[in-house]
Design a protein around this motif. Structure first.
Motif, PDB file in Angstrom:
ATOM      1  N   GLU A 189       0.863  -1.294  -0.180  1.00 30.35           N
ATOM      2  CA  GLU A 189       0.038   0.019  -0.089  1.00 30.35           C
ATOM      3  C   GLU A 189       0.959   1.257  -0.080  1.00 30.35           C
ATOM      4  N   TRP A 190       2.100   1.205   0.822  1.00 29.58           N
ATOM      5  CA  TRP A 190       2.839   2.298   0.859  1.00 29.58           C
ATOM      6  C   TRP A 190       3.576   2.632  -0.540  1.00 29.58           C
ATOM      7  N   LEU A 191       3.987   1.467  -1.235  1.00 30.30           N
ATOM      8  CA  LEU A 191       4.476   1.730  -2.361  1.00 30.30           C
ATOM      9  C   LEU A 191       3.752   2.201  -3.267  1.00 30.30           C
ATOM     10  N   ASN A 192       2.242   1.838  -3.358  1.00 32.05           N
ATOM     11  CA  ASN A 192       1.338   2.601  -4.196  1.00 32.05           C
ATOM     12  C   ASN A 192       1.213   3.918  -3.872  1.00 32.05           C
ATOM     13  N   LYS A 214       1.778   6.876  -6.890  1.00 28.67           N
ATOM     14  CA  LYS A 214       1.015   7.987  -7.164  1.00 28.67           C
ATOM     15  C   LYS A 214       1.732   9.332  -6.876  1.00 28.67           C
ATOM     16  N   ARG A 215       2.385   9.414  -5.634  1.00 27.35           N
ATOM     17  CA  ARG A 215       2.899  10.867  -5.472  1.00 27.35           C
ATOM     18  C   ARG A 215       3.832  11.151  -6.161  1.00 27.35           C
ATOM     19  N   ASP A 216       4.742  10.321  -6.562  1.00 22.42           N
ATOM     20  CA  ASP A 216       5.906  10.503  -7.536  1.00 22.42           C
ATOM     21  C   ASP A 216       5.313  11.156  -8.881  1.00 22.42           C
ATOM     22  N   GLY A 217       4.187  10.618  -9.214  1.00 21.03           N
ATOM     23  CA  GLY A 217       3.632  10.793 -10.668  1.00 21.03           C
ATOM     24  C   GLY A 217       3.098  12.294 -10.537  1.00 21.03           C
ATOM     25  N   ALA A 237       4.067  19.311  -0.002  1.00 19.97           N
ATOM     26  CA  ALA A 237       2.918  18.639   0.789  1.00 19.97           C
ATOM     27  C   ALA A 237       2.969  17.244   0.202  1.00 19.97           C
ATOM     28  N   LEU A 238       3.224  16.932  -1.321  1.00 23.79           N
ATOM     29  CA  LEU A 238       3.355  15.585  -1.759  1.00 23.79           C
ATOM     30  C   LEU A 238       4.404  14.946  -0.989  1.00 23.79           C
ATOM     31  N   ARG A 239       5.639  15.623  -1.077  1.00 29.88           N
ATOM     32  CA  ARG A 239       6.934  14.980  -0.518  1.00 29.88           C
ATOM     33  C   ARG A 239       6.824  14.663   0.878  1.00 29.88           C
ATOM     34  N   ASP A 240       5.999  15.384   1.606  1.00 27.48           N
ATOM     35  CA  ASP A 240       5.658  15.062   3.080  1.00 27.48           C
ATOM     36  C   ASP A 240       4.733  13.973   3.255  1.00 27.48           C
ATOM     37  N   ILE A 241       3.919  13.533   2.187  1.00 26.06           N
ATOM     38  CA  ILE A 241       2.999  12.494   2.575  1.00 26.06           C
ATOM     39  C   ILE A 241       3.424  11.192   3.479  1.00 26.06           C
ATOM     40  N   PRO A 242       4.585  10.612   2.973  1.00 28.89           N
ATOM     41  CA  PRO A 242       5.002   9.534   3.767  1.00 28.89           C
ATOM     42  C   PRO A 242       5.120   9.604   5.194  1.00 28.89           C
ATOM     43  N   GLN A 243       5.774  10.755   5.497  1.00 30.15           N
ATOM     44  CA  GLN A 243       6.207  11.113   6.822  1.00 30.15           C
ATOM     45  C   GLN A 243       4.915  11.780   7.634  1.00 30.15           C
ATOM     46  N   SER A 244       3.845  12.082   6.910  1.00 26.84           N
ATOM     47  CA  SER A 244       2.897  12.990   7.751  1.00 26.84           C
ATOM     48  C   SER A 244       1.796  12.008   7.937  1.00 26.84           C
ATOM     49  N   VAL A 245       1.485  10.936   7.694  1.00 30.26           N
ATOM     50  CA  VAL A 245       0.518   9.990   8.082  1.00 30.26           C
ATOM     51  C   VAL A 245       0.998   8.687   8.517  1.00 30.26           C
ATOM     52  N   VAL A 246       0.382   7.942   9.371  1.00 27.50           N
ATOM     53  CA  VAL A 246       0.734   6.729   9.855  1.00 27.50           C
ATOM     54  C   VAL A 246       0.235   5.488   8.794  1.00 27.50           C
ATOM     55  N   GLU A 247      -0.977   5.536   8.284  1.00 25.99           N
ATOM     56  CA  GLU A 247      -1.574   4.372   7.651  1.00 25.99           C
ATOM     57  C   GLU A 247      -1.766   4.989   6.114  1.00 25.99           C
ATOM     58  N   VAL A 278      -4.534  12.063   2.769  1.00 32.16           N
ATOM     59  CA  VAL A 278      -5.125  13.157   2.220  1.00 32.16           C
ATOM     60  C   VAL A 278      -4.379  13.950   0.904  1.00 32.16           C
ATOM     61  N   TRP A 279      -4.850  13.547  -0.083  1.00 29.99           N
ATOM     62  CA  TRP A 279      -4.128  14.219  -1.316  1.00 29.99           C
ATOM     63  C   TRP A 279      -4.349  15.776  -1.246  1.00 29.99           C
ATOM     64  N   PRO A 280      -3.155  16.452  -1.404  1.00 27.99           N
ATOM     65  CA  PRO A 280      -3.366  17.867  -1.522  1.00 27.99           C
ATOM     66  C   PRO A 280      -3.873  18.150  -2.935  1.00 27.99           C
ATOM     67  N   HIS A 281      -4.630  19.448  -3.039  1.00 29.63           N
ATOM     68  CA  HIS A 281      -5.271  19.922  -4.489  1.00 29.63           C
ATOM     69  C   HIS A 281      -4.301  20.553  -5.211  1.00 29.63           C
ATOM     70  N   LYS A 282      -4.042  20.188  -6.394  1.00 22.31           N
ATOM     71  CA  LYS A 282      -3.045  20.893  -7.481  1.00 22.31           C
ATOM     72  C   LYS A 282      -3.655  22.358  -7.687  1.00 22.31           C
ATOM     73  N   PRO A 283      -2.768  23.381  -7.641  1.00 21.81           N
ATOM     74  CA  PRO A 283      -3.407  24.686  -7.823  1.00 21.81           C
ATOM     75  C   PRO A 283      -3.575  24.869  -9.376  1.00 21.81           C
ATOM     76  N   VAL A 284      -4.745  25.634  -9.702  1.00 21.08           N
ATOM     77  CA  VAL A 284      -5.217  25.631 -10.868  1.00 21.08           C
ATOM     78  C   VAL A 284      -4.450  26.719 -11.997  1.00 21.08           C
ATOM     79  N   ILE A 285      -3.988  25.869 -12.959  1.00 17.02           N
ATOM     80  CA  ILE A 285      -3.083  26.511 -13.825  1.00 17.02           C
ATOM     81  C   ILE A 285      -4.131  27.072 -14.966  1.00 17.02           C
ATOM     82  N   ASN A 286      -3.957  28.099 -15.405  1.00 19.50           N
ATOM     83  CA  ASN A 286      -4.701  28.750 -16.579  1.00 19.50           C
ATOM     84  C   ASN A 286      -3.928  28.653 -17.844  1.00 19.50           C
TER      85      ASN A 286
END
Length: 110
Positions: A48-51, A55-58, A87-97, A102-110
């Protein structure tokens, strides 16, 4: 399910590679049902962590071009992208399971 335990030390002290994470296989190897269950749960968590990392790396890779110095974005939008990517880079360190990510929202690029 074809889930594997990448490395495992058996009861005789031998290092085994790619052991099927299956209750009956582990019990036949001499592990108790409780030990086998722990090994299987660890293998599931690792998968699950690998998945999550894939996703985060993508998601990070999808924004690489946006933060290049010659890409035409305002400073405020570049700042939002930097925060998003961190925020994406911090995901593995910021949650236990992995299920609690909680995936951060990408800023809207026009």
């Amino acid at each position: 399910m074809n889930r594997l335990i990448e490395t495992l030390i058996d009861k005789q002290g031998h290092e085994l590679v790619n052991v099927p994470a299956e209750l009956n296989v582990l019990i036949e190897m001499g592990f108790s049902e409780g030990e086998a269950t722990v090994l299987i749960n660890n293998a599931i968590s690792a998968e699950e962590w690998l998945n999550v990392r894939i996703k985060r790396d993508g998601l990070i890779r999808d924004t690489d071009y946006l933060i290049q110095p010659d890409y035409p974005l305002s400073d405020s939008l570049k700042s939002e992208l930097i925060i998003y990517r961190q925020a994406l880079r911090d995901i593995p360190q910021s949650v236990v399971e992995p299920k609690d990510v909680v995936w951060p929202h990408k800023p809207v690029i026009n």
